[in-house]
Motif scaffolding. Structure first.
Motif, PDB file in Angstrom:
ATOM      1  N   ALA A  19       0.836  -1.211   0.000  1.00 38.58           N
ATOM      2  CA  ALA A  19       0.000   0.000   0.000  1.00 38.58           C
ATOM      3  C   ALA A  19       0.868   1.257   0.000  1.00 38.58           C
ATOM      4  CB  ALA A  19      -0.934  -0.009   1.211  1.00 38.58           C
ATOM      5  N   LEU A  20       1.929   1.256   0.787  1.00 32.30           N
ATOM      6  CA  LEU A  20       2.844   2.397   0.821  1.00 32.30           C
ATOM      7  C   LEU A  20       3.523   2.594  -0.529  1.00 32.30           C
ATOM      8  CD1 LEU A  20       4.354   4.602   2.460  1.00 32.30           C
ATOM      9  CD2 LEU A  20       6.074   2.858   2.956  1.00 32.30           C
ATOM     10  N   ALA A  21       4.011   1.527  -1.124  1.00 32.82           N
ATOM     11  CA  ALA A  21       4.700   1.626  -2.417  1.00 32.82           C
ATOM     12  C   ALA A  21       3.757   2.156  -3.488  1.00 32.82           C
ATOM     13  CB  ALA A  21       5.259   0.266  -2.822  1.00 32.82           C
ATOM     14  N   LEU A  22       2.517   1.688  -3.494  1.00 31.83           N
ATOM     15  CA  LEU A  22       1.556   2.171  -4.489  1.00 31.83           C
ATOM     16  C   LEU A  22       1.257   3.649  -4.289  1.00 31.83           C
ATOM     17  CD1 LEU A  22      -0.883  -0.864  -4.623  1.00 31.83           C
ATOM     18  CD2 LEU A  22       0.561  -0.020  -6.491  1.00 31.83           C
ATOM     19  N   SER A  23       1.081   4.067  -3.030  1.00 33.52           N
ATOM     20  CA  SER A  23       0.742   5.475  -2.789  1.00 33.52           C
ATOM     21  C   SER A  23       1.944   6.388  -3.020  1.00 33.52           C
ATOM     22  CB  SER A  23       0.195   5.669  -1.381  1.00 33.52           C
ATOM     23  OG  SER A  23       1.215   5.476  -0.415  1.00 33.52           O
ATOM     24  N   GLN A  24       3.154   5.943  -2.674  1.00 35.84           N
ATOM     25  CA  GLN A  24       4.343   6.791  -2.830  1.00 35.84           C
ATOM     26  C   GLN A  24       4.817   6.895  -4.278  1.00 35.84           C
ATOM     27  OE1 GLN A  24       5.906   8.712  -0.350  1.00 35.84           O
ATOM     28  NE2 GLN A  24       3.945   8.188   0.585  1.00 35.84           N
ATOM     29  N   ASN A  25       4.421   5.928  -5.098  1.00 35.38           N
ATOM     30  CA  ASN A  25       4.822   5.962  -6.514  1.00 35.38           C
ATOM     31  C   ASN A  25       3.728   6.566  -7.397  1.00 35.38           C
ATOM     32  OD1 ASN A  25       7.554   4.711  -6.750  1.00 35.38           O
ATOM     33  ND2 ASN A  25       6.516   3.144  -5.543  1.00 35.38           N
ATOM     34  N   PHE A  26       2.647   7.040  -6.777  1.00 35.76           N
ATOM     35  CA  PHE A  26       1.560   7.732  -7.470  1.00 35.76           C
ATOM     36  C   PHE A  26       1.090   6.953  -8.699  1.00 35.76           C
ATOM     37  CE2 PHE A  26       4.260  10.925  -5.415  1.00 35.76           C
ATOM     38  CZ  PHE A  26       3.352  11.435  -4.512  1.00 35.76           C
ATOM     39  N   VAL A  27       0.843   5.657  -8.507  1.00 32.19           N
ATOM     40  CA  VAL A  27       0.355   4.818  -9.599  1.00 32.19           C
ATOM     41  C   VAL A  27      -1.141   5.080  -9.750  1.00 32.19           C
ATOM     42  CG1 VAL A  27       0.143   2.462 -10.472  1.00 32.19           C
ATOM     43  CG2 VAL A  27       2.115   3.098  -9.076  1.00 32.19           C
ATOM     44  N   ARG A  28      -1.507   5.740 -10.865  1.00 32.18           N
ATOM     45  CA  ARG A  28      -2.904   6.130 -11.060  1.00 32.18           C
ATOM     46  C   ARG A  28      -3.650   5.191 -11.998  1.00 32.18           C
ATOM     47  NH1 ARG A  28      -0.280  11.126 -10.472  1.00 32.18           N
ATOM     48  NH2 ARG A  28      -1.134  12.356  -8.775  1.00 32.18           N
ATOM     49  N   GLU A  29      -2.947   4.649 -12.979  1.00 34.01           N
ATOM     50  CA  GLU A  29      -3.586   3.733 -13.926  1.00 34.01           C
ATOM     51  C   GLU A  29      -3.978   2.460 -13.201  1.00 34.01           C
ATOM     52  OE1 GLU A  29      -4.338   3.589 -17.278  1.00 34.01           O
ATOM     53  OE2 GLU A  29      -3.932   5.743 -17.390  1.00 34.01           O
ATOM     54  N   ARG A  30      -5.262   2.095 -13.255  1.00 32.87           N
ATOM     55  CA  ARG A  30      -5.767   0.930 -12.537  1.00 32.87           C
ATOM     56  C   ARG A  30      -5.037  -0.334 -12.964  1.00 32.87           C
ATOM     57  NH1 ARG A  30      -6.454  -0.611  -8.233  1.00 32.87           N
ATOM     58  NH2 ARG A  30      -7.111   1.465  -7.826  1.00 32.87           N
ATOM     59  N   GLN A  31      -4.802  -0.546 -14.270  1.00 35.70           N
ATOM     60  CA  GLN A  31      -4.130  -1.762 -14.739  1.00 35.70           C
ATOM     61  C   GLN A  31      -2.688  -1.827 -14.240  1.00 35.70           C
ATOM     62  OE1 GLN A  31      -4.902  -1.393 -18.983  1.00 35.70           O
ATOM     63  NE2 GLN A  31      -6.148  -3.280 -18.883  1.00 35.70           N
ATOM     64  N   VAL A  32      -1.991  -0.705 -14.257  1.00 34.46           N
ATOM     65  CA  VAL A  32      -0.607  -0.654 -13.773  1.00 34.46           C
ATOM     66  C   VAL A  32      -0.588  -0.885 -12.263  1.00 34.46           C
ATOM     67  CG1 VAL A  32       1.443   0.801 -13.513  1.00 34.46           C
ATOM     68  CG2 VAL A  32       0.141   0.871 -15.646  1.00 34.46           C
ATOM     69  N   ALA A  33      -1.512  -0.255 -11.555  1.00 35.64           N
ATOM     70  CA  ALA A  33      -1.582  -0.426 -10.103  1.00 35.64           C
ATOM     71  C   ALA A  33      -1.860  -1.883  -9.749  1.00 35.64           C
ATOM     72  CB  ALA A  33      -2.654   0.482  -9.505  1.00 35.64           C
ATOM     73  N   ASP A  34      -2.791  -2.528 -10.498  1.00 36.37           N
ATOM     74  CA  ASP A  34      -3.096  -3.936 -10.243  1.00 36.37           C
ATOM     75  C   ASP A  34      -1.883  -4.834 -10.520  1.00 36.37           C
ATOM     76  OD1 ASP A  34      -5.638  -3.215  -9.481  1.00 36.37           O
ATOM     77  OD2 ASP A  34      -6.593  -3.835 -11.377  1.00 36.37           O
TER      78      ASP A  34
END
Length: 152
Positions: A19-34
């Motif tokens: 969760a921290l890595a996703l929020s700190q890397n500002f991953v906005r694209e749903r497919q990339v985040a998944d």
């Protein structure tokens, strides 16, 4: 004393790190985040953020019935060395040795051809240093090296 569930703790750390890595890397694209979530949540060897859990038992060292004094009584350790260590407060003559300490002293006292190489593995604070130093000190005490040109 409260116990810790190590497996649950590892999973909790894994979820929080992802969760921290996703929020700190500002991953906005749903497919990339998944995709990032899937990789980062996976095993460490496959790109996961948390490696596999390593559990190793740490068992207390066992005491033997031997002391330096009893080993001196058996002629395995030089009595004068035992008295010197005791008098100097370096190693009490009546302190019970750990099993691995007594074993190394016994092995070191064996004939050279019967004396195998030893590896001592024990926990922190269980006297590994004494396990190798006491046989060395005993040998040095019993076999002092004479300086060249000195009369014996």
């Amino acid at each position: 004393m409260e116990s810790t569930d190590s497996l649950r703790l590892v999973e909790s750390v894994r979820r929080r790190l992802v969760a921290l890595a996703l929020s700190q890397n500002f991953v906005r694209e749903r497919q990339v985040a998944d995709a990032c979530h899937a990789v980062w949540s996976g095993p460490g060897a496959e790109g996961g953020l948390v490696s596999e859990l390593w559990v190793e038992g740490a068992f207390a060292a066992e005491r033997s019935k031997d002391t330096l004094r009893t080993l001196a009584d058996s002629s395995l350790v030089d009595r004068a060395l035992v008295e010197h260590l005791d008098h100097a407060g370096l190693f009490p003559a009546e302190r019970k040795l750990y099993l691995h300490q007594a074993a190394t002293l016994r092995r070191a006292a064996a004939d050279a051809e019967d004396r195998p190489a030893l590896i001592v593995s024990a926990g922190t604070g269980s006297g590994k240093t004494e396990a190798f130093l006491l046989p060395i000190l005993n040998d040095l005490w019993r076999n002092p090296r004479r300086a060249a040109g000195c009369a014996a």
